[in-house]
Design a protein around this motif. Structure first.
Motif, PDB file in Angstrom:
ATOM      1  N   LEU A   1      34.871 -61.012  13.152  1.00 24.15           N
ATOM      2  CA  LEU A   1      33.684 -60.551  12.424  1.00 24.15           C
ATOM      3  C   LEU A   1      33.180 -59.228  12.996  1.00 24.15           C
ATOM      4  O   LEU A   1      32.883 -58.280  12.262  1.00 24.15           O
ATOM      5  N   ILE A   2      33.133 -59.161  14.335  1.00 25.28           N
ATOM      6  CA  ILE A   2      32.638 -57.935  14.987  1.00 25.28           C
ATOM      7  C   ILE A   2      33.552 -56.757  14.689  1.00 25.28           C
ATOM      8  O   ILE A   2      33.090 -55.641  14.451  1.00 25.28           O
ATOM      9  N   ASP A   3      34.880 -57.048  14.641  1.00 27.04           N
ATOM     10  CA  ASP A   3      35.853 -56.002  14.337  1.00 27.04           C
ATOM     11  C   ASP A   3      35.642 -55.469  12.916  1.00 27.04           C
ATOM     12  O   ASP A   3      35.652 -54.262  12.682  1.00 27.04           O
ATOM     13  N   ARG A   4      35.391 -56.426  11.990  1.00 27.73           N
ATOM     14  CA  ARG A   4      35.168 -56.015  10.588  1.00 27.73           C
ATOM     15  C   ARG A   4      33.907 -55.172  10.476  1.00 27.73           C
ATOM     16  O   ARG A   4      33.849 -54.196   9.742  1.00 27.73           O
ATOM     17  N   ARG A   5      32.865 -55.572  11.239  1.00 27.39           N
ATOM     18  CA  ARG A   5      31.593 -54.830  11.197  1.00 27.39           C
ATOM     19  C   ARG A   5      31.755 -53.420  11.765  1.00 27.39           C
ATOM     20  O   ARG A   5      31.190 -52.469  11.241  1.00 27.39           O
TER      21      ARG A   5
ATOM     22  N   PHE B   1      36.467 -45.585  14.750  1.00 30.22           N
ATOM     23  CA  PHE B   1      35.857 -46.908  14.554  1.00 30.22           C
ATOM     24  C   PHE B   1      36.389 -47.543  13.264  1.00 30.22           C
ATOM     25  O   PHE B   1      36.643 -48.740  13.221  1.00 30.22           O
ATOM     26  N   ALA B   2      36.520 -46.707  12.224  1.00 30.09           N
ATOM     27  CA  ALA B   2      37.011 -47.216  10.930  1.00 30.09           C
ATOM     28  C   ALA B   2      38.431 -47.758  11.073  1.00 30.09           C
ATOM     29  O   ALA B   2      38.825 -48.670  10.344  1.00 30.09           O
TER      30      ALA B   2
ATOM     31  N   ARG C   1      34.490 -51.679  11.802  1.00 26.92           N
ATOM     32  CA  ARG C   1      35.262 -50.898  10.838  1.00 26.92           C
ATOM     33  C   ARG C   1      34.380 -50.421   9.683  1.00 26.92           C
ATOM     34  O   ARG C   1      34.464 -49.267   9.245  1.00 26.92           O
ATOM     35  N   LEU C   2      33.506 -51.346   9.214  1.00 23.34           N
ATOM     36  CA  LEU C   2      32.606 -51.000   8.111  1.00 23.34           C
ATOM     37  C   LEU C   2      31.643 -49.893   8.534  1.00 23.34           C
ATOM     38  O   LEU C   2      31.450 -48.906   7.801  1.00 23.34           O
TER      39      LEU C   2
ATOM     40  N   ILE D   1      31.275 -46.141   6.888  1.00 20.69           N
ATOM     41  CA  ILE D   1      30.005 -45.595   6.396  1.00 20.69           C
ATOM     42  C   ILE D   1      29.668 -44.299   7.154  1.00 20.69           C
ATOM     43  O   ILE D   1      29.314 -43.292   6.550  1.00 20.69           O
ATOM     44  N   GLY D   2      29.805 -44.353   8.478  1.00 21.16           N
ATOM     45  CA  GLY D   2      29.516 -43.178   9.303  1.00 21.16           C
ATOM     46  C   GLY D   2      30.406 -42.007   8.943  1.00 21.16           C
ATOM     47  O   GLY D   2      29.942 -40.862   8.896  1.00 21.16           O
TER      48      GLY D   2
END
Lengths: 200, 79
Positions: free
Chosen positions: A13-17, A139-140, A19-20, A24-25
């Motif tokens: 979950l943290i990895d997906r967040r 990060f993405a 990446r998201l 966005i950034g």
């Protein structure tokens, strides 16, 4: 007997967040970079060729009328200050900006220097956004603690230090120092981790 | 490094593969490979003990000191 472990391919979950947030950034930074470049080019062009346009932009007819009213009746100024202090601060800021560019209208020989300083600051700020975009792009891709990111953090810190130093902004200088220390710490931690990996 | 790991020789004497040793000792094949190729910076006593148990040998059979190689740490004088 040890059993071979198969690494989990499902991102957590943290990895997906992360990446998201990175995606966005990255989009925000790209937009900021394009918009900022256009704005900088327009600004430098305006300063070099027609600074009166920036004066007009700061002193709109409404603001000019308001300032003239204060000059005619100073009592209105005290009343306005009590009623809308923030509005008065904004007005004072625009007046100061207009005065700054009015000096360029009056003395064209100063335009070259202003273009050079503003251009340097603008390029540094755009460079900062470019580095930030690189960080978000990593990060993405799900890369957070890497040598590249540590290097980018250090570069971000150095850029902020220069920008803060040129503008004599203590807040920016401190933020730059913090980023520099963070990047350096990350680099040292990665070096330790690499060395630790060779202890069997 | 002046210390040479003779893991390949010890394995060859016992006709054992690195994979078999990895299974016996519980150390990953990648780590054993790092050890065997001499890329390791240090070896834990627990690892050395586990390898000695698995190969039924003494640490001296696995390690060799080559005095002609320059020292790893510059501030340590050569013997």
């Amino acid at each position: 007997m040890s059993t071979p472990e198969t690494p989990s391919t499902t991102p957590s979950l943290i990895d997906r967040r992360i990446r998201l947030a990175g995606k966005i950034g990255r989009v925000l930074c790209t937009t900021l970079l394009l918009g900022g470049t256009l704005l900088l080019l327009w600004f430098l062009g305006a300063v070099a060729t027609q600074p009166e346009a920036i004066v007009k932009l700061n002193l709109t007819p409404d603001r000019q009328e308001q300032i003239a009213g204060f000059k005619r009746e100073p009592a209105k100024l005290a009343e306005f200050l009590q009623r809308q202090p923030e509005e008065l601060m904004t007005l004072a800021y625009h007046q100061a900006e207009a005065n700054k560019y009015q000096a360029l209208v009056d003395l064209p020989s100063k335009r070259g220097g202003t273009v050079a300083v503003a251009g340097l600051l603008g390029v540094l700020v755009l460079g900062f956004v470019w580095l930030l975009r690189q960080l978000f792009a990593a990060f993405a891709d799900g890369q957070v603690i890497t040598a590249d990111n540590a290097r980018t953090l250090r570069r971000l810190g150095i850029t902020l230090l220069i920008v803060g130093g040129l503008g004599l902004n203590v807040g920016v200088i401190i933020t730059g120092l913090l980023l520099l220390i963070l990047g350096w710490n990350l680099q040292q931690a990665l070096a330790l981790q690499a060395e630790q990996a060779l202890v069997i | 490094m002046a210390l040479i790991i003779r893991l390949d020789v010890a394995l060859a004497r016992r006709k054992m593969t690195l994979t078999e040793l990895s299974d016996k000792v519980g150390i990953t094949l990648a780590n054993l490979s790092v050890l065997k190729t001499g890329k390791a910076k240090a070896i834990r006593f627990s690892t050395l003990e586990a390898i000695c148990r698995a190969l039924d040998c003494q640490p001296g059979e696995l390690l060799e000191f080559d005095a002609s190689t320059p020292p790893l740490l510059a501030d340590h004088p050569e013997a």
